[in-house]
Each structure stands twice: as C-alpha cells, then as structure tokens.
Design a protein around this motif. Structure first.
Motif, PDB file in Angstrom:
ATOM      1  N   THR A   1       0.841  -1.183   0.000  1.00  0.00           N
ATOM      2  CA  THR A   1       0.000   0.000   0.000  1.00  0.00           C
ATOM      3  C   THR A   1       0.884   1.244   0.000  1.00  0.00           C
ATOM      4  N   TYR A   2       0.592   2.127  -0.909  1.00  0.00           N
ATOM      5  CA  TYR A   2       1.329   3.387  -1.020  1.00  0.00           C
ATOM      6  C   TYR A   2       0.636   4.455  -0.190  1.00  0.00           C
ATOM      7  N   GLN A   3       1.426   5.338   0.393  1.00  0.00           N
ATOM      8  CA  GLN A   3       0.881   6.489   1.101  1.00  0.00           C
ATOM      9  C   GLN A   3       0.583   7.562   0.057  1.00  0.00           C
TER      10      GLN A   3
ATOM     11  N   TYR B   1      -7.785   7.798  -3.922  1.00  0.00           N
ATOM     12  CA  TYR B   1      -7.527   6.813  -2.872  1.00  0.00           C
ATOM     13  C   TYR B   1      -7.185   5.439  -3.437  1.00  0.00           C
ATOM     14  N   ASP B   2      -7.712   5.103  -4.603  1.00  0.00           N
ATOM     15  CA  ASP B   2      -7.369   3.832  -5.242  1.00  0.00           C
ATOM     16  C   ASP B   2      -5.913   3.792  -5.703  1.00  0.00           C
TER      17      ASP B   2
ATOM     18  N   GLY C   1      -3.479   4.422  -3.955  1.00  0.00           N
ATOM     19  CA  GLY C   1      -2.726   3.840  -2.849  1.00  0.00           C
ATOM     20  C   GLY C   1      -2.550   2.343  -3.000  1.00  0.00           C
ATOM     21  N   ASN C   2      -3.536   1.681  -3.565  1.00  0.00           N
ATOM     22  CA  ASN C   2      -3.458   0.238  -3.774  1.00  0.00           C
ATOM     23  C   ASN C   2      -2.805  -0.117  -5.106  1.00  0.00           C
ATOM     24  N   ASN C   3      -3.032   0.719  -6.123  1.00  0.00           N
ATOM     25  CA  ASN C   3      -2.490   0.462  -7.444  1.00  0.00           C
ATOM     26  C   ASN C   3      -2.119   1.795  -8.093  1.00  0.00           C
TER      27      ASN C   3
ATOM     28  N   LEU D   1       7.379   4.084  -1.219  1.00  0.00           N
ATOM     29  CA  LEU D   1       5.956   3.762  -1.303  1.00  0.00           C
ATOM     30  C   LEU D   1       5.068   4.998  -1.094  1.00  0.00           C
TER      31      LEU D   1
END
Length: 84
Positions: free
Chosen positions: A2-4, A31-32, A34-36, A69
């Motif tokens: 997960t990216y900040q 916000y998506d 952060g996952n991809n 990240l």
C-alpha cells in the motif's frame, strides 16, 4: 503493498471546487492510487515528470516514488486547463 498518498495544497483546493458526481469519482480514484499507482489507462506524461489518470473530464497528475511507497498527487483539473 500500500502506497501512502500525499496531496498538494493546490489539489485540495481544486477538489473542493468540483461538484458531484465528479467529486466522489475523483476522490475514489485518488484513494485507489494507494493500492495500485499504475491503474489501467494511466499514462506517463511527455515533456514533464509524472503520470496522469482520467476521471470523466478531469485529469489527476501524480508522481510515484516506489522506493518509499508514496504517491504524490501534484495537480488536478479539467482537461482543457490542466496541461497549461
């Protein structure tokens, strides 16, 4: 992984000026990231650093820092104004 996500002050102000239903779609897209951070349809920008994704008539410009990240959202705006 997960990216900040970090938002530039300019992005927060631009997001506050956008009305529904685009506001919710753009917020979810950010916000998506952060996952991809490289979703389907993302593009590397030519002539400057960064990437972009499209959400309706709006563009989200961001940088990806894989080593730490972090996804840094640099700019947000309507497609006719964002690349100036």
């Amino acid at each position: 992984m997960t990216y900040q996500i970090t938002l530039n002050k300019k992005v927060v102000q631009s997001l506050g000026k956008i009305n529904e239903p685009y506001y919710s779609k753009i917020k979810k897209a950010i916000y998506d990231l952060g996952n991809n951070p490289r979703p389907q349809g993302y593009r590397k920008l030519k002539g400057r650093d960064g990437y972009r994704i499209r959400v309706a008539h709006y563009r989200i410009i961001y940088d990806i820092y894989d080593k730490i990240l972090v996804v840094d959202v640099i700019n947000l705006g309507h497609r006719k104004d964002i690349y100036e």
